[in-house]
Design a protein around this motif. Structure first.
Motif, PDB file in Angstrom:
ATOM      1  N   LYS A 110     -30.707  37.056  -6.834  1.00  5.93           N
ATOM      2  CA  LYS A 110     -30.701  35.797  -7.467  1.00  5.93           C
ATOM      3  C   LYS A 110     -31.370  34.786  -6.750  1.00  5.93           C
ATOM      4  N   ILE A 111     -32.620  34.275  -7.247  1.00  9.08           N
ATOM      5  CA  ILE A 111     -33.258  33.094  -6.440  1.00  9.08           C
ATOM      6  C   ILE A 111     -32.436  32.010  -6.996  1.00  9.08           C
ATOM      7  N   PRO A 112     -31.726  31.117  -5.996  1.00 13.21           N
ATOM      8  CA  PRO A 112     -31.068  30.054  -6.382  1.00 13.21           C
ATOM      9  C   PRO A 112     -31.956  28.906  -6.780  1.00 13.21           C
ATOM     10  N   PRO A 113     -31.403  27.892  -7.343  1.00  7.85           N
ATOM     11  CA  PRO A 113     -32.138  26.782  -8.062  1.00  7.85           C
ATOM     12  C   PRO A 113     -32.604  25.811  -6.893  1.00  7.85           C
ATOM     13  N   ILE A 114     -33.842  25.390  -7.061  1.00  8.02           N
ATOM     14  CA  ILE A 114     -34.685  24.623  -5.949  1.00  8.02           C
ATOM     15  C   ILE A 114     -35.089  23.518  -6.673  1.00  8.02           C
TER      16      ILE A 114
END
Length: 523
Positions: free
Chosen positions: A153-157
């Motif tokens: 899961k790509i974290p929020p940026i």
């Protein structure tokens, strides 16, 4: 006067090179097939969903219809303006060719670059996943949470008002269905234009019939007394005066500000314009259209006009079956209204009101037909742009090769399919589509500006069809579209700035590719 006369702005050798497309491609699209391509590319899943978001933004039955009327005006005027360019330059690649000839090769490349990177391939991926999502209604094992291979899961940026990332990546049963659909339709379109066109015609006829059926059901059995009272009996113009104030959140997690009615109509165009987009896809196949000077303008006018009428009728059906205002925690379909229909599936909610629980399955089947046919048209048309770019030395050289038997751009279809499948796996396609709405409108503006440029630089070029209402209607289109883009830059920065960045990144790529192509030609 012959359409084959060379434009005065290009050298004879240059235009002869581009004219190879007419000799190599098979002219297999008549007026019916071209019109079906326009309609089939436009009608995907948006009309069944986006009215919920628009309703939350405008909070007015009149402005819900108004948002679709603005979209309809822009779409039809845009199509009528493109008709002149399409009849004047019936070449594979369509809008790419118009920008190249009117404003220069850089602008054509930037359009093709953005189209390949996200506009066309991202749309195909998103529509494919929508197919999987609604197939899951019949087969529950098809789900975005049913992972086959989960990467991470790509974290929020957080970048200013934008939030990038925040998504799951990997292969689940839902995007596996999308990949299989993309692969199947890409292979089918290798086996001749007529095969792809036949599928397009059948599925477009089916989904137009389904939408007309929805309209007729709404007219005769779907009228709900509670909805009619809430939306029409003295409430239709609620919150619709020019002096009304509407709340808009600036960016993701940003402050909420109050804006006027005209501004909120511009903000609402994100959903409705996206739902009505892709009408220009028929211009990509111009090298394969029979009698293009007649059939291209006619298909654009008939196709866009018909779809817009159906879209507006569908929204009146929504208003006659469901209250616009609703409670996000409502326990019934009527209590949730249009604004808070479950997962924004407004059309499904309407069918539940009309036909009971079976209505959800009927609508899911209609959306499966719609998304499958939409993707066929997008796959068929998009590959023609990369083919045209390759002939100009601005895309992978082999993408300019045609299948020796079927005369279809087989390499272009394969490259398009591969990148689309990567977008399906990445999980980024939906976010990228939101980001690119701004850029899509920019290229429409530039292309219609090109219409004015070509009237000045090529006054004597053959124009079998001249844009209706020129110069007034095209000028109004440009003014309105520029206004919408400026509003989106201000109030929806999370949609606009990333799209602009994607476009601008194509500038250094263009010069690198042009330099490499120059070296190859010099050898």
């Amino acid at each position: 006067m012959s359409i084959e006369k060379k434009p005065t702005s290009a050298s004879a050798a240059d235009w002869d090179l581009h004219s190879r497309q007419d000799k190599e491609l098979v002219k297999g699209l008549g007026l019916t097939s071209a019109t079906m391509l326009v309609m089939g590319s436009m009608i995907g899943s948006g009309i069944f969903i986006v009215s919920a978001e628009i309703s939350r933004e405008v909070d007015s039955p009149a402005l819900l219809i108004g948002a679709w009327l603005v979209t309809g005006f822009l779409t039809i005027v845009g199509a009528l303006s493109y008709g002149e360019l399409a009849a004047m330059m019936p070449r594979a690649g369509g809008q790419y060719v118009y920008l190249r000839e009117a404003l220069g090769p850089l602008w054509g490349f930037l359009y093709g670059w953005t189209l390949f990177l996200v506009i066309q391939t991202g749309t195909i991926a998103a529509v494919g996943v929508a197919f999987g999502k609604f197939l899951g209604i019949f087969f529950p094992s098809i789900s975005s949470s049913n992972w086959i291979v989960h990467f991470w899961k790509i974290p929020p940026i957080h970048v200013g008002p934008m939030v990038l990332g925040n998504m799951e990546t990997g292969l689940n049963t839902q995007n596996l269905v999308a990949i299989l659909v993309v692969a199947l339709l890409s292979v089918i379109n290798v086996f001749g234009l007529k095969t792809g066109a036949l599928i397009q015609n059948v599925f477009t006829f089916a989904k137009v019939s389904a939408l007309l059926g929805l309209a007729l059901l709404g007219l005769f059995i779907g009228r709900n007394a509670q909805a009619l009272a809430a939306n029409f009996q003295g409430n239709f113009w609620h919150n619709a005066s020019l002096g009304a104030q509407h709340a808009v959140q600036v960016g993701v997690g940003g402050p909420t500000v109050l804006v006027g009615t005209l501004t909120i109509l511009a903000v609402a165009q994100v959903g409705s314009l996206f739902s009505a987009d892709a009408w220009n896809n028929v211009t990509f196949t111009a090298g394969e259209v029979k009698n293009p000077s007649r059939n291209l303008p006619l298909s654009l006018a008939i196709g866009t006009g018909t779809v817009i009428l159906i879209y507006i009728a569908a929204n009146f059906v929504y208003l006659s079956a469901l209250p616009l205002a609703g409670d996000p925690h409502g326990t019934t379909v009527l209590a949730r209204g249009i604004q808070y229909a479950s997962e924004d599936r407004v059309a499904t909610a309407v069918m539940q009101v009309m036909l009971g629980p079976a209505g959800a399955y009927v609508m899911a089947l209609a959306i499966l037909v719609s998304t499958f046919g939409c993707n066929n048209g997008l796959i068929l048309a998009g590959a023609r742009v990369y083919y045209a770019m390759a002939l100009d030395g601005l895309f992978f050289r082999k993408a300019g090769h045609l299948h020796p038997t079927y005369r279809t751009p087989v390499v272009s279809l394969i490259v398009q399919a591969i990148w689309t499948c990567i977008l399906c796996l990445s999980g980024t396609y939906g976010q990228l589509l939101d980001y690119i709405v701004f850029a899509v409108l920019v290229f429409y503006i530039l292309t219609i500006v090109g219409l004015f440029v070509l009237r000045r630089t090529q006054p004597d070029a053959p124009r079998p069809y001249r844009a209706f209402g020129y110069p007034v209607l095209p000028a109004i289109y440009i003014a309105m579209a520029v206004g919408i883009d400026l509003v989106l830059l201000r109030y929806k920065p999370q949609y606009t700035w990333p799209g602009l960045i994607i476009v601008l990144c194509g500038i250094p790529v263009y010069f690198l590719w042009s330099r490499q192509n120059h070296k190859v030609r010099a050898v």
